[in-house]
Design a protein around this motif. Structure first.
Motif, PDB file in Angstrom:
ATOM      1  N   ALA A  28     -23.155   7.319  25.489  1.00 46.22           N
ATOM      2  CA  ALA A  28     -24.130   7.828  24.523  1.00 46.22           C
ATOM      3  C   ALA A  28     -24.001   7.129  23.181  1.00 46.22           C
ATOM      4  N   ALA A  29     -23.479   5.916  23.201  1.00 49.95           N
ATOM      5  CA  ALA A  29     -23.272   5.217  21.937  1.00 49.95           C
ATOM      6  C   ALA A  29     -24.583   4.962  21.204  1.00 49.95           C
ATOM      7  N   SER A  30     -25.665   4.870  21.939  1.00 51.46           N
ATOM      8  CA  SER A  30     -26.933   4.702  21.250  1.00 51.46           C
ATOM      9  C   SER A  30     -27.241   5.965  20.471  1.00 51.46           C
ATOM     10  N   SER A  31     -27.732   5.804  19.261  1.00 57.49           N
ATOM     11  CA  SER A  31     -27.989   6.965  18.451  1.00 57.49           C
ATOM     12  C   SER A  31     -29.229   6.726  17.629  1.00 57.49           C
ATOM     13  N   SER A  32     -29.652   7.767  16.948  1.00 61.48           N
ATOM     14  CA  SER A  32     -30.891   7.661  16.202  1.00 61.48           C
ATOM     15  C   SER A  32     -30.742   6.721  15.009  1.00 61.48           C
ATOM     16  N   CYS A  33     -29.490   6.501  14.584  1.00 56.80           N
ATOM     17  CA  CYS A  33     -29.381   5.728  13.364  1.00 56.80           C
ATOM     18  C   CYS A  33     -29.015   4.293  13.639  1.00 56.80           C
ATOM     19  N   ALA A  34     -30.000   3.457  13.542  1.00 59.01           N
ATOM     20  CA  ALA A  34     -29.830   2.011  13.550  1.00 59.01           C
ATOM     21  C   ALA A  34     -28.785   1.548  14.558  1.00 59.01           C
ATOM     22  N   PRO A  35     -29.056   1.693  15.836  1.00 57.43           N
ATOM     23  CA  PRO A  35     -28.061   1.335  16.838  1.00 57.43           C
ATOM     24  C   PRO A  35     -27.566  -0.101  16.680  1.00 57.43           C
ATOM     25  N   ASN A  36     -28.393  -0.956  16.114  1.00 56.36           N
ATOM     26  CA  ASN A  36     -27.961  -2.339  15.939  1.00 56.36           C
ATOM     27  C   ASN A  36     -26.913  -2.475  14.848  1.00 56.36           C
ATOM     28  N   TYR A  37     -26.798  -1.488  14.020  1.00 56.19           N
ATOM     29  CA  TYR A  37     -25.910  -1.596  12.881  1.00 56.19           C
ATOM     30  C   TYR A  37     -24.607  -0.856  13.065  1.00 56.19           C
ATOM     31  N   GLY A  38     -24.460  -0.112  14.133  1.00 53.99           N
ATOM     32  CA  GLY A  38     -23.196   0.552  14.329  1.00 53.99           C
ATOM     33  C   GLY A  38     -23.343   1.917  14.954  1.00 53.99           C
ATOM     34  N   ILE A  39     -22.234   2.646  14.906  1.00 53.69           N
ATOM     35  CA  ILE A  39     -22.164   3.961  15.523  1.00 53.69           C
ATOM     36  C   ILE A  39     -22.269   4.998  14.423  1.00 53.69           C
ATOM     37  N   CYS A  40     -23.183   5.933  14.580  1.00 50.71           N
ATOM     38  CA  CYS A  40     -23.401   6.929  13.535  1.00 50.71           C
ATOM     39  C   CYS A  40     -22.718   8.248  13.904  1.00 50.71           C
ATOM     40  N   ILE A  41     -21.962   8.763  12.943  1.00 45.29           N
ATOM     41  CA  ILE A  41     -21.168   9.974  13.166  1.00 45.29           C
ATOM     42  C   ILE A  41     -21.688  11.100  12.273  1.00 45.29           C
ATOM     43  N   PHE A  42     -21.874  12.247  12.868  1.00 42.56           N
ATOM     44  CA  PHE A  42     -22.318  13.437  12.139  1.00 42.56           C
ATOM     45  C   PHE A  42     -21.079  14.235  11.740  1.00 42.56           C
ATOM     46  N   VAL A  43     -20.968  14.559  10.467  1.00 40.49           N
ATOM     47  CA  VAL A  43     -19.797  15.289   9.956  1.00 40.49           C
ATOM     48  C   VAL A  43     -20.270  16.622   9.385  1.00 40.49           C
ATOM     49  N   TYR A  44     -19.693  17.706   9.849  1.00 43.35           N
ATOM     50  CA  TYR A  44     -20.151  19.024   9.424  1.00 43.35           C
ATOM     51  C   TYR A  44     -19.016  19.847   8.815  1.00 43.35           C
ATOM     52  N   ASN A  45     -19.423  20.788   7.987  1.00 39.47           N
ATOM     53  CA  ASN A  45     -18.524  21.729   7.293  1.00 39.47           C
ATOM     54  C   ASN A  45     -17.851  21.094   6.079  1.00 39.47           C
ATOM     55  N   LEU A  46     -18.553  20.188   5.431  1.00 38.62           N
ATOM     56  CA  LEU A  46     -18.093  19.632   4.162  1.00 38.62           C
ATOM     57  C   LEU A  46     -18.349  20.639   3.041  1.00 38.62           C
ATOM     58  N   SER A  47     -17.521  20.615   2.021  1.00 37.92           N
ATOM     59  CA  SER A  47     -17.709  21.531   0.900  1.00 37.92           C
ATOM     60  C   SER A  47     -18.852  21.036   0.014  1.00 37.92           C
ATOM     61  N   PRO A  48     -19.410  21.940  -0.792  1.00 45.75           N
ATOM     62  CA  PRO A  48     -20.512  21.541  -1.675  1.00 45.75           C
ATOM     63  C   PRO A  48     -20.122  20.426  -2.638  1.00 45.75           C
ATOM     64  N   GLU A  49     -18.828  20.281  -2.908  1.00 42.81           N
ATOM     65  CA  GLU A  49     -18.377  19.288  -3.888  1.00 42.81           C
ATOM     66  C   GLU A  49     -18.164  17.907  -3.271  1.00 42.81           C
ATOM     67  N   THR A  50     -18.308  17.812  -1.967  1.00 40.44           N
ATOM     68  CA  THR A  50     -18.034  16.540  -1.293  1.00 40.44           C
ATOM     69  C   THR A  50     -18.828  15.394  -1.903  1.00 40.44           C
ATOM     70  N   ASP A  51     -18.172  14.259  -2.088  1.00 36.94           N
ATOM     71  CA  ASP A  51     -18.926  13.068  -2.471  1.00 36.94           C
ATOM     72  C   ASP A  51     -18.613  11.915  -1.513  1.00 36.94           C
ATOM     73  N   GLU A  52     -19.319  10.811  -1.706  1.00 39.25           N
ATOM     74  CA  GLU A  52     -19.214   9.684  -0.784  1.00 39.25           C
ATOM     75  C   GLU A  52     -17.785   9.160  -0.691  1.00 39.25           C
ATOM     76  N   ASN A  53     -17.076   9.202  -1.817  1.00 38.66           N
ATOM     77  CA  ASN A  53     -15.713   8.664  -1.800  1.00 38.66           C
ATOM     78  C   ASN A  53     -14.839   9.342  -0.758  1.00 38.66           C
ATOM     79  N   ILE A  54     -15.023  10.647  -0.613  1.00 37.92           N
ATOM     80  CA  ILE A  54     -14.189  11.382   0.334  1.00 37.92           C
ATOM     81  C   ILE A  54     -14.422  10.871   1.752  1.00 37.92           C
ATOM     82  N   LEU A  55     -15.675  10.611   2.079  1.00 39.28           N
ATOM     83  CA  LEU A  55     -15.963  10.108   3.431  1.00 39.28           C
ATOM     84  C   LEU A  55     -15.406   8.701   3.635  1.00 39.28           C
ATOM     85  N   TRP A  56     -15.515   7.855   2.616  1.00 43.98           N
ATOM     86  CA  TRP A  56     -14.915   6.519   2.714  1.00 43.98           C
ATOM     87  C   TRP A  56     -13.417   6.642   2.965  1.00 43.98           C
TER      88      TRP A  56
END
Length: 315
Positions: free
Chosen positions: A222-250
């Motif tokens: 199921a590696a194909s996904s809705s997000c730009a399959p040519n560009y990589g694998i897209c991961i959905f992350v849930y239960n982040l706090s309201p304060e989450t910013d991009e740095n935390i995900l990096w």
DNA sequence: TACGATT
């Protein structure tokens, strides 16, 4: 393009009275448009007929008479999402034109395939026209489509740049780094996270706070996904706090391998994280390991859940 | 607020 480029391009037609490239107030970056005044009105006509539609690099420039400057023409730009992939710019205009004069419209496409991304923009001449379009069209299902569209006011580019600057500042700020270590969630995250990584690096099993079945990892095909399959694998992350910013995900995903993009989904009004985000990684094996390792990982007081994004359009 | 997409 610089102001000088703009001047050079348009002064080749005739003598200019003035010329102004519009830039972002904070960053100084060009906002992609400007104003040119000719001494002779016939030169203005010539500029439109010879320069409108000119292709420069990746862009097609539009040259037209400037509308009179009034508050009514401000904030009349709409962002539209949830469009059927088959919808063309002409279709989009047909739907919006009953509400007023459309200045520009476009549908965004995947650069690699030219396929519609299902999102676009419509700029009306007047703010009230845009307001009417929102109240009439938002949430409605276009003829022949099966899902409703979202119609709202587009983000302002300078707002977006402010967010980026703030996020960079927060990452680099010494006070933030000093304030976090003893009490902040980043400290706790860092300690248990490095434990987790050393487990991964030693090829051992990974401790989790939840008995995890590694959601989304059960079907590697199921590696194909809705997000730009040519560009990589897209991961959905849930239960982040309201304060989450991009740095935390990096920080969370970077150690597992090549991360090409991260996205924190925010409420437009409050700019707080809505509890989820997306991470795109280049290599399937690294993405797989990241999902398996980080699913159930406790960040602050929240247990993260993640999976590969739901494939779209699969039968 | 369990699947976005911001020229």
């Amino acid at each position: 393009m610089t102001q000088e480029d703009l001047r050079n391009l348009f002064s080749s037609i005739g003598e200019l009275e003035s010329c102004k490239l519009i830039r972002d107030k904070l960053t100084g970056q060009s906002l992609g448009y400007g104003f040119v005044n000719y001494v002779k009105s016939t030169d203005a006509e010539k500029a439109i007929s010879s320069l409108n539609g000119l292709r420069m690099q990746q862009k097609t420039i539009k040259v037209s008479y400037a509308r009179p400057s009034t508050p009514l023409i401000k904030d009349a730009n709409l962002y539209v999402s949830g469009l059927p992939k088959s919808m063309t710019q002409e279709d989009l205009q047909r739907i919006f034109h009953p509400f007023g004069r459309i200045i520009t419209s476009r549908i965004l496409v995947e650069p690699s395939t030219g396929m519609s991304r299902g999102v676009g923009f419509v700029r009306f001449d007047k703010r009230p026209e845009a307001e009417n379009a929102i109240s009439s069209l938002n949430g409605t299902i276009p003829a022949g489509a099966k899902d409703p569209v979202t119609v709202k006011f587009a983000n302002n580019p300078s707002q977006k740049n402010q967010q980026v600057l703030q996020s960079l500042y927060a990452a680099a700020s010494p006070t933030r780094r000093l304030a976090a270590p003893t009490t902040g969630p980043l400290y706790h995250q860092a300690r248990s996270f490095s434990d987790l990584l050393s487990n991964v690096n030693m090829g051992l099993g990974v401790k989790r706070h939840l008995p995890s079945k590694c959601a989304g990892c059960t079907a590697p095909s199921a590696a194909s996904s809705s997000c730009a399959p040519n560009y990589g694998i897209c991961i959905f992350v849930y239960n982040l706090s309201p304060e989450t910013d991009e740095n935390i995900l990096w920080q969370l995903f970077g150690p597992f391998g090549a991360v090409t993009s991260v996205k924190v989904i925010r409420d437009y009004q409050t700019q707080k994280c809505k509890g989820y985000g997306f991470v795109t990684m280049t290599n399937y094996e690294e993405a797989f390991l990241a999902v398996c390792s980080l699913n159930g990982y406790k960040l602050g007081d929240r247990v993260l859940q993640m999976s590969l994004t739901k494939p779209s359009g699969a039968a």
